[in-house]
Scaffold this active site. Structure first.
Site, PDB file in Angstrom:
ATOM      1  CD  GLU A   1      41.678  38.241  37.515  1.00 48.65           C
ATOM      2  OE1 GLU A   1      41.166  38.623  38.483  1.00 48.65           O
ATOM      3  OE2 GLU A   1      41.606  38.914  36.570  1.00 48.65           O
ATOM      4  CG  ASN A   2      44.308  33.868  43.772  1.00 53.98           C
ATOM      5  OD1 ASN A   2      43.440  34.505  43.496  1.00 53.98           O
ATOM      6  ND2 ASN A   2      44.067  32.660  44.128  1.00 53.98           N
TER       7      ASN A   2
END
Length: 537
Positions: free
Chosen positions: A463-464
């Protein structure tokens, strides 16, 4: 048992041992240690190794049930203290006469200084690395003392953050999690500082096996394996890369690669320089005369596994170093192609040329204390996944690279593994010290895991990309700085390491991501969760 294999050009003779990885002299330090806190007001005499400080305190009756009510907050004092592990051990004269004597730490959690007989021999700063220290000059015949002094992970992360040139968000988890701050500055399970599903137990301890090795010649450190079809799709080829560590003298010897079950053995003469890591590549050709059954995911066919053993036989001594691996023959493709009459790209996997409908779940750490995640626990959970008709599990980037037996069971059960690297829901520092640490971590973990047929894809983080693109942590005001850091860490550093050490399966920079479309947009898409691309929904 002595076994002899005869072929037209070579006779191979070696000693067969029933171990996955072994060499001539190994002295285990697993078992009972003493632990003390910094001011020595607390002592536990029989702390188990592998283990953690928390588990030792629970066993000693100093802590109660860590999951009862608000004990994660009540027991936070444990994480704020510094704890030291001690024990004594005896060394024989014969053991110490070997040219190389090393301390091998499979897992230290996390920041520690190691002393032998009062002398510093090394340090650690990464839960996900194996550390090997040359300690021959620090040992003596008879009784010896080892001390591993751990620093509070919470205080270490805070100090690293305060020393950094600029803020690397998020600083802290949401207040309702009652967690700790700056976990992105320490290479440790990110969820150990709290997550939205679990408590903050920032553990310390010797969380994997530890021991001493001694040898005169060389040891096999790692073996990587790649299976692939030759031109025309007839014979299978097995590319075997052997990583050897030599002692403090030059060595001549033979590396033997054997494919069990068939008369396929390759010998390579090697000439090794002292105190150096050597990389040797060998290719086995398995002709059509020896039929190979493919490995299939659960529900699509059998999970047939084969055995490869790599041995090093020195000319100058009777020492032997072995590594035995189980592998499956399968191909994996990530298909990202235009969809007729629609905008976007496909995103699905083919195993052995067949499209796979993936049914699975997200694997978070099965316990806050890894010593509790035993093989029976993992067997129960993975067998439950199979019973629920799952065929894939994603090892989430906020936990740990799982134990060997996790991946061995996945191979046997036909559970495909989507393997995240251990980065999640944060920006990360990119100073030289941090990046070097990550390079060594990824190198070690890819070498350790890549031979497993179950592992079908690497993912750089959880999710970065979305966090950066969607401004989760107020990075918009300095977007180019954090974007450059993102590309440096996951593209410029991580991708080359994975390609060098594996290259046999896809690599996705982030998840969710738009795959090729994210790459086209400079690795950070405007909407990384666009349902028309990648694995977003």
């Amino acid at each position: 048992m002595w076994l002899t294999f005869l072929f037209s050009t070579v006779t191979v003779i070696f000693v067969a041992f029933h171990c996955k990885f072994c060499h001539a002299n190994f002295f285990s330090l697993n078992g009972r240690w003493t632990i003390k806190n910094e001011n020595r007001s607390i002592t536990v005499q029989d702390a188990s190794v592998p283990g953690s400080v928390h588990s030792a305190l629970i066993t000693a009756g100093i802590l109660g049930d860590p999951y009862y009510r608000f004990n994660d907050v009540v027991y936070r004092w444990v994480a704020y203290d510094n704890w030291t592990y001690y024990r004594e051990f005896n060394m024989s004269y014969e053991f110490l006469q070997k040219r190389s004597v090393n301390l091998v730490c499979d897992g230290l959690d996390t920041v520690a200084i190691i002393r032998i007989n009062g002398q510093v021999v090394g340090s650690s700063s990464n839960m996900f690395r194996k550390y090997i220290f040359n300690i021959k000059s620090f040992l003596m015949t008879g009784s010896n003392k080892i001390e591993i002094a751990f620093e509070s992970a919470v205080k270490y992360a805070s100090a690293k953050s305060s020393q950094h040139a600029y803020s690397v968000p998020p600083d802290c988890p949401p207040p309702m999690q009652h967690g700790e701050c700056h976990v992105n500055f320490i290479r440790k399970a990110q969820s150990s500082f709290s997550w939205d599903w679990g408590p903050a137990y920032a553990t310390q301890g010797i969380w994997k096996s530890i021991g001493l090795e001694a040898y005169d010649s060389a040891v096999i450190r790692d073996v990587t394996i790649r299976t692939h079809k030759g031109k025309g799709g007839t014979a299978w080829y097995v590319d075997v890369t052997t990583f050897l560590q030599t002692s403090q003298s030059s060595q001549n010897g033979t590396v033997i690669v054997q494919f069990f079950g068939y008369p396929i053995v390759v010998e390579n003469r090697v000439y090794l320089h002292p105190s150096t890591e050597h990389r040797l590549k060998t290719t086995l050709k398995i002709s059509n005369a020896y039929p190979i059954k493919r490995w299939w995911p659960n529900g699509m066919g059998e999970q047939v596994l084969y055995t490869v053993r790599v041995s090093y036989v020195p000319d100058s001594s009777s020492e032997r170093s072995f590594k035995t691996l189980r592998l499956g023959f399968r191909t994996v493709e990530l298909v990202q192609e235009p969809i007729p009459d629609q905008e976007g790209l496909s995103f699905y996997f083919k195993i052995n040329g067949e499209p796979v409908f993936m049914k699975g779940s997200n694997w978070i750490p099965a316990d806050s204390f890894q010593e509790r995640v035993t093989q029976p626990v993992v067997e129960n959970l993975l067998q439950s996944a199979v019973s629920a008709n799952m065929n894939v599990i994603r090892v989430w980037g906020g936990g740990v690279y799982e134990h060997d037996f996790f991946y061995e069971l996945a191979d046997k059960l036909g559970i495909m593994i989507w393997q995240d690297l251990m980065f999640t829901c944060a920006m990360y520092p990119t100073d030289r010290e941090f990046l070097t640490n990550v390079q060594k971590e990824v190198t070690y973990q890819v070498r350790r895991l890549q031979h497993h047929a179950a592992v079908i894809v690497w993912s750089g983080n959880n999710e970065n990309e979305a966090a950066l693109a969607q401004n989760w942590y107020s990075t918009k005001s300095n977007y180019s700085l954090y974007r450059n850091d993102y590309v440096l860490l996951y593209v410029n550093i991580t991708i080359p390491v994975v390609a060098e050490e594996d290259g046999s399966r896809p690599f996705i920079v982030s998840s969710p991501s738009n795959g090729k479309e994210s790459e086209k947009e400079g690795w950070v898409a405007k909407n990384p969760a666009d349902p028309k691309y990648g694995d977003g929904m």
